[in-house]
Write a protein that holds these residues in place. Structure first.
Motif, PDB file in Angstrom:
ATOM      1  N   UNK A  65       7.919   5.238  -1.549  1.00 15.91           N
ATOM      2  CA  UNK A  65       9.088   4.913  -0.842  1.00 15.91           C
ATOM      3  C   UNK A  65      10.405   5.134  -2.094  1.00 15.91           C
ATOM      4  N   UNK A  66      11.331   5.643  -1.290  1.00 20.69           N
ATOM      5  CA  UNK A  66      12.431   5.612  -2.310  1.00 20.69           C
ATOM      6  C   UNK A  66      13.474   4.854  -1.668  1.00 20.69           C
ATOM      7  N   UNK A  67      14.481   4.636  -2.742  1.00 22.65           N
ATOM      8  CA  UNK A  67      15.427   3.511  -2.256  1.00 22.65           C
ATOM      9  C   UNK A  67      16.888   4.354  -1.602  1.00 22.65           C
ATOM     10  N   UNK A  68      17.257   3.541  -0.857  1.00 21.01           N
ATOM     11  CA  UNK A  68      17.060   2.110  -0.379  1.00 21.01           C
ATOM     12  C   UNK A  68      15.875   2.259   0.739  1.00 21.01           C
ATOM     13  N   UNK A  69      15.019   1.121   0.940  1.00 21.75           N
ATOM     14  CA  UNK A  69      13.862   1.054   1.752  1.00 21.75           C
ATOM     15  C   UNK A  69      14.565   0.190   2.958  1.00 21.75           C
ATOM     16  N   UNK A  70      14.135   0.642   3.957  1.00 24.00           N
ATOM     17  CA  UNK A  70      14.499   0.224   5.400  1.00 24.00           C
ATOM     18  C   UNK A  70      13.092  -0.068   5.833  1.00 24.00           C
TER      19      UNK A  70
ATOM     20  N   UNK B 122       0.765  -1.171  -0.101  1.00 23.04           N
ATOM     21  CA  UNK B 122      -0.213  -0.011  -0.075  1.00 23.04           C
ATOM     22  C   UNK B 122       0.980   1.312  -0.064  1.00 23.04           C
ATOM     23  N   UNK B 123       1.843   1.183   0.490  1.00 22.04           N
ATOM     24  CA  UNK B 123       2.799   2.487   0.646  1.00 22.04           C
ATOM     25  C   UNK B 123       4.138   2.375  -0.341  1.00 22.04           C
ATOM     26  N   UNK B 124       4.365   1.015  -1.025  1.00 20.33           N
ATOM     27  CA  UNK B 124       5.560   1.062  -1.662  1.00 20.33           C
ATOM     28  C   UNK B 124       6.002   2.094  -2.555  1.00 20.33           C
ATOM     29  N   UNK B 125       4.823   2.550  -3.166  1.00 22.82           N
ATOM     30  CA  UNK B 125       5.064   3.696  -4.472  1.00 22.82           C
ATOM     31  C   UNK B 125       5.659   4.876  -3.796  1.00 22.82           C
TER      32      UNK B 125
END
Length: 338
Positions: free
Chosen positions: A153-158, A148-151
């Motif tokens: 987020x920016x890399x790197x993802x923690x 639901x929140x992946x879009x």
């Protein structure tokens, strides 16, 4: 022929006559009064013990939202199942996004969220139950929360969590390849039954609407603590359930960190009274190998707050040891994070 008069009901019950009947009735009344007095004394003692216990330990609570930080925008966040707060530094000096979960109290780990944002990280501090359009209790929480929140987020993802939030973070790192780093503070190495009202129990987390393998726990050991208003500790219940579970069930419910490619940062207190996170940290390290950096604090408890008690839970450790663990974990974590 002389006829024997019929006996009255009273005479049938008390052949010795009315006087004997009255004597027995008085004795019965006397016994009943003694029992009532005894029950009243027990109730009074119980109330006294509960009152003493409530005032003999200091309970703590957490703020509902992350404290304000200069130069950081804090906004409520709601998307899909996700509910919480988005903390965005005006001058973001650290790469990527951090997704943060609190523990069984259902918080967003507000103090840690603000501390990380102050260091220049973008943080999504999220509830995973207990909010509108979420499950009321820590049961059947969908791992799809990450999707639901992946879009956003920016890399790197923690992904990062404390206690049951650490359980969630580790599970996400094994099921979603997008996760680059997972931080588990006072974790479990296994997926457990949730803490809720479903009978005879439900898993803490699900995926695609299906239960993930989990271990059931015995909460009966907490009955006396609840009756006497003492802080509840679940450690013995978890340990007993883990010991009793068949080897196959234990392995099935173990979080398969070896299937994840994420880097792992693990911290655990040796006096954790919620569950044995120290042993869990060692087990996680055994399966993750060099990808895991593990830090153990023998005198600390399950660190949600410096206090050993929190919302009626006995989390273990001393205030000094818990504070030292919190400070040291943050220092080491800032060095470890990209």
């Amino acid at each position: 022929m002389t006829r024997t008069p019929l006996s009255s009901p009273w005479q049938l019950c008390y052949p010795g006559g009315i006087d004997d009947g009255m004597t027995i009735a008085k004795k019965a009344l006397h016994i009943a009064l003694i029992l009532l007095v005894a029950l009243a004394l027990v109730a009074a003692v119980l109330v006294g013990i509960r009152t003493w216990n409530k005032f003999s330990w200091e309970d703590t609570d957490l703020p509902q939202e992350p404290p304000a930080v200069a130069g950081v925008s804090i906004k409520e966040f709601s998307q899909g199942y996700a509910r919480g707060y988005h903390l965005q530094p005006k001058n973001q000096t650290r790469d990527g996004s951090i997704v943060l979960f609190g523990g069984p109290e259902g918080s967003v780990a507000p103090a840690m969220a603000s501390a990380l944002a102050k260091e220049g990280f973008e943080v999504f501090a999220l509830h995973y139950f207990g909010q509108p359009d979420q499950h009321e209790f820590l049961e059947n929480v969908p791992l799809e929360l990450f999707e639901d929140i992946a879009d956003e987020l920016s890399q790197p993802i923690t992904v990062m969590g404390i206690s049951t939030g650490a359980e969630l973070a580790l599970l996400m790192s094994t099921y979603f390849s997008e996760v680059d780093n997972a931080v588990a503070i006072n974790p479990s190495a296994h997926h457990w039954q949730g803490i809720g009202t479903t009978f005879p129990g439900a898993p803490s987390f699900t995926l695609n609407g299906r239960e993930l393998p989990y271990l059931k726990m015995d909460e009966g050991s907490q009955t006396l603590n609840l009756v006497l208003a003492r802080p509840v500790t679940y450690r013995d219940a978890y340990a007993s359930a883990l010991e009793r579970a068949p080897e196959g069930s234990r392995e099935e419910a173990r979080i398969k960190v070896e299937n994840s490619q994420a880097r792992l940062f693990i911290a655990a207190g040796g006096q954790d009274k919620f569950w044995d996170s120290e042993s869990a940290a060692k087990e996680i390290e055994r399966f993750a190998g060099d990808r895991a950096e593990v830090h153990l604090y023998p005198d600390a408890g399950n660190v949600l707050t410096p206090s050993a008690t929190f919302q009626g839970l006995n989390l273990g450790g001393s205030e000094e040891a818990n504070r030292e663990m919190s400070n040291d974990v943050m220092e080491k974590l800032l060095e470890w994070l990209p």
